[in-house]
Scaffold this motif. Structure first.
Motif, mmCIF file in Angstrom:
data_model
loop_
_atom_site.group_PDB
_atom_site.id
_atom_site.type_symbol
_atom_site.label_atom_id
_atom_site.label_comp_id
_atom_site.label_asym_id
_atom_site.label_seq_id
_atom_site.Cartn_x
_atom_site.Cartn_y
_atom_site.Cartn_z
ATOM 1 N N GLN A 164 11.378 21.087 0.176
ATOM 2 C CA GLN A 164 10.973 19.796 -0.361
ATOM 3 C C GLN A 164 10.081 19.979 -1.590
ATOM 4 O OE1 GLN A 164 12.060 16.821 0.738
ATOM 5 N NE2 GLN A 164 13.341 17.891 2.236
ATOM 6 N N ALA A 165 10.398 19.247 -2.640
ATOM 7 C CA ALA A 165 9.595 19.314 -3.853
ATOM 8 C C ALA A 165 8.245 18.622 -3.645
ATOM 9 C CB ALA A 165 10.343 18.661 -5.013
ATOM 10 N N ARG A 166 7.255 19.088 -4.372
ATOM 11 C CA ARG A 166 5.929 18.489 -4.357
ATOM 12 C C ARG A 166 5.438 18.350 -5.790
ATOM 13 N NH1 ARG A 166 2.933 22.259 0.254
ATOM 14 N NH2 ARG A 166 4.392 21.833 1.978
ATOM 15 N N LEU A 167 4.416 17.511 -5.964
ATOM 16 C CA LEU A 167 3.814 17.423 -7.287
ATOM 17 C C LEU A 167 3.165 18.750 -7.639
ATOM 18 C CD1 LEU A 167 2.009 13.937 -7.249
ATOM 19 C CD2 LEU A 167 4.161 14.528 -8.374
ATOM 20 N N GLN A 168 3.314 19.172 -8.878
ATOM 21 C CA GLN A 168 2.642 20.381 -9.318
ATOM 22 C C GLN A 168 1.134 20.148 -9.326
ATOM 23 O OE1 GLN A 168 4.021 21.843 -13.079
ATOM 24 N NE2 GLN A 168 6.045 22.406 -12.302
ATOM 25 N N PRO A 169 0.355 21.186 -9.057
ATOM 26 C CA PRO A 169 -1.103 21.040 -9.091
ATOM 27 C C PRO A 169 -1.570 20.521 -10.448
ATOM 28 C CG PRO A 169 -0.485 23.132 -8.096
ATOM 29 C CD PRO A 169 0.773 22.545 -8.644
ATOM 30 N N GLY A 170 -2.500 19.596 -10.410
ATOM 31 C CA GLY A 170 -3.042 19.040 -11.642
ATOM 32 C C GLY A 170 -2.317 17.819 -12.164
ATOM 33 N N GLU A 171 -1.168 17.488 -11.576
ATOM 34 C CA GLU A 171 -0.454 16.296 -12.018
ATOM 35 C C GLU A 171 -1.175 15.039 -11.522
ATOM 36 O OE1 GLU A 171 2.629 16.014 -14.039
ATOM 37 O OE2 GLU A 171 1.490 17.827 -14.492
ATOM 38 N N PRO A 172 -1.228 13.992 -12.341
ATOM 39 C CA PRO A 172 -1.990 12.789 -11.958
ATOM 40 C C PRO A 172 -1.289 12.011 -10.854
ATOM 41 C CG PRO A 172 -0.794 12.398 -13.986
ATOM 42 C CD PRO A 172 -0.598 13.863 -13.668
ATOM 43 N N PRO A 173 -2.054 11.311 -10.042
ATOM 44 C CA PRO A 173 -1.444 10.445 -9.024
ATOM 45 C C PRO A 173 -0.891 9.182 -9.683
ATOM 46 C CG PRO A 173 -3.814 10.189 -9.002
ATOM 47 C CD PRO A 173 -3.534 11.286 -9.990
ATOM 48 N N PRO A 174 -0.051 8.444 -8.990
ATOM 49 C CA PRO A 174 0.422 7.169 -9.554
ATOM 50 C C PRO A 174 -0.708 6.163 -9.652
ATOM 51 C CG PRO A 174 1.138 7.408 -7.274
ATOM 52 C CD PRO A 174 0.528 8.720 -7.659
ATOM 53 N N GLU A 175 -0.509 5.143 -10.488
ATOM 54 C CA GLU A 175 -1.524 4.124 -10.725
ATOM 55 C C GLU A 175 -1.044 2.768 -10.219
ATOM 56 O OE1 GLU A 175 -3.526 4.418 -14.716
ATOM 57 O OE2 GLU A 175 -1.805 5.711 -15.143
ATOM 58 N N ARG A 176 -1.995 1.935 -9.815
ATOM 59 C CA ARG A 176 -1.669 0.573 -9.392
ATOM 60 C C ARG A 176 -1.240 -0.261 -10.598
ATOM 61 N NH1 ARG A 176 -5.020 -1.913 -4.638
ATOM 62 N NH2 ARG A 176 -4.845 -3.727 -6.009
ATOM 63 N N VAL A 177 -0.281 -1.146 -10.362
ATOM 64 C CA VAL A 177 0.242 -1.931 -11.477
ATOM 65 C C VAL A 177 -0.772 -2.966 -11.972
ATOM 66 C CG1 VAL A 177 2.666 -1.583 -10.911
ATOM 67 C CG2 VAL A 177 1.404 -3.459 -9.830
ATOM 68 N N ASP A 178 -1.632 -3.477 -11.083
ATOM 69 C CA ASP A 178 -2.629 -4.436 -11.567
ATOM 70 C C ASP A 178 -3.683 -3.751 -12.437
ATOM 71 O OD1 ASP A 178 -3.724 -3.043 -9.445
ATOM 72 O OD2 ASP A 178 -4.556 -4.808 -8.435
ATOM 73 N N TRP A 184 4.081 5.661 -11.971
ATOM 74 C CA TRP A 184 3.608 6.604 -12.990
ATOM 75 C C TRP A 184 3.982 6.077 -14.363
ATOM 76 C CZ3 TRP A 184 5.319 9.232 -8.449
ATOM 77 C CH2 TRP A 184 4.385 10.128 -7.884
ATOM 78 N N THR A 185 3.080 6.217 -15.325
ATOM 79 C CA THR A 185 3.399 5.854 -16.701
ATOM 80 C C THR A 185 4.139 6.983 -17.416
ATOM 81 O OG1 THR A 185 1.209 6.633 -17.401
ATOM 82 C CG2 THR A 185 1.444 4.290 -16.879
ATOM 83 N N LYS A 186 4.075 8.170 -16.862
ATOM 84 C CA LYS A 186 4.790 9.333 -17.400
ATOM 85 C C LYS A 186 5.282 10.155 -16.213
ATOM 86 C CE LYS A 186 4.202 13.397 -20.384
ATOM 87 N NZ LYS A 186 3.236 14.181 -21.203
ATOM 88 N N ARG A 187 6.514 10.624 -16.296
ATOM 89 C CA ARG A 187 7.088 11.352 -15.165
ATOM 90 C C ARG A 187 6.300 12.635 -14.901
ATOM 91 N NH1 ARG A 187 11.478 11.203 -12.071
ATOM 92 N NH2 ARG A 187 12.219 9.377 -13.247
#
Length: 226
Positions: free
Chosen positions: A85-99, A65-68
């Motif tokens: 167990q914690a989960r991503l909040q709805p609407g939060e972006p998925p992680p991105e590939r480094v390439d 992620w570029t932003k937490r």
């Protein structure tokens, strides 16, 4: 030995690091590893727990992620066990590939650095740096450095590293450490080619350790003499 059980390379590596730190005979701060270790998050987190800084090469499809992102523990519906167990909040972006991140960096942010003097002249590559959030089991993990390195030429090759070094670490330090695996690999090749490290014919665990130790000591003597 009969009491020795199977361990993967990252498990063996972490066990060795723990022994080095516990014994205190070999001081050091950095651990530089290739993709085989870089893709093992238990190894990386284990090295960090020892207060070591890793510069770990990782596959180009590694995600960050570029932003937490924000996380939350879901509300209990009143049925079954309450969620823990914690989960991503709805609407939060998925992680991105480094390439993908590397491809989006403007050309003027890629800076050439001298990595080291190689056997065929200076080794120069372009580097770019970002602070990102690592992924741990689909959730945000530690804040780390994303170090991007691409070779010069018409078809540049991309190498990617993650590092838990402090946020204030100088970029030139990452460049320096990025070139340190090569001399170690060269030393082992010299031991094999000139000192018979790979010519052992022993059949015991102790004999193998004796042979490796004597080859390394002989190489050390020859390097110092040279």
């Amino acid at each position: 030995p009969e009491e020795t059980t199977f361990q993967t390379k990252p498990e063996l590596g972490l066990t060795m690091l723990q022994a080095v730190v516990t014994e205190g005979h070999l001081p050091g701060q950095w651990v530089a590893v290739d993709e085989a270790f870089g893709r093992s998050t238990p190894f990386l987190d284990g090295a960090a727990a020892l207060d070591l800084w890793y510069l770990a090469e990782v596959p180009v499809d590694t995600e960050v992620w570029t932003k937490r992102p924000k996380t939350e523990v879901p509300s209990w519906s009143g049925q079954g066990r309450p969620p823990t167990q914690a989960r991503l909040q709805p609407g939060e972006p998925p992680p991105e590939r480094v390439d993908v991140l590397a491809a989006a960096i403007p050309d003027d942010e890629w800076c050439p650095y001298l990595i080291k003097e190689g056997s065929q002249g200076p080794m120069v590559a372009e580097f770019a740096f970002r602070r990102v959030v690592a992924v741990r089991d689909g959730l945000p993990g530690p804040d780390v450095w994303l170090v991007l390195r691409r070779s010069l030429g018409a078809t540049p090759e991309l190498k990617v590293y993650l590092s838990n070094a402090p946020a204030e670490t100088a970029k030139t330090e990452f460049v320096r450490v990025a070139g340190l695996r090569w001399p170690i690999e060269t030393a082992i090749e010299e031991c094999k080619g000139g000192l018979g490290m790979d010519h052992y014919e022993v059949r015991t665990w102790l004999g193998w350790h004796h042979h490796m130790t004597l080859c390394l000591l002989a190489h050390h003597f020859l390097v110092r003499t040279q």
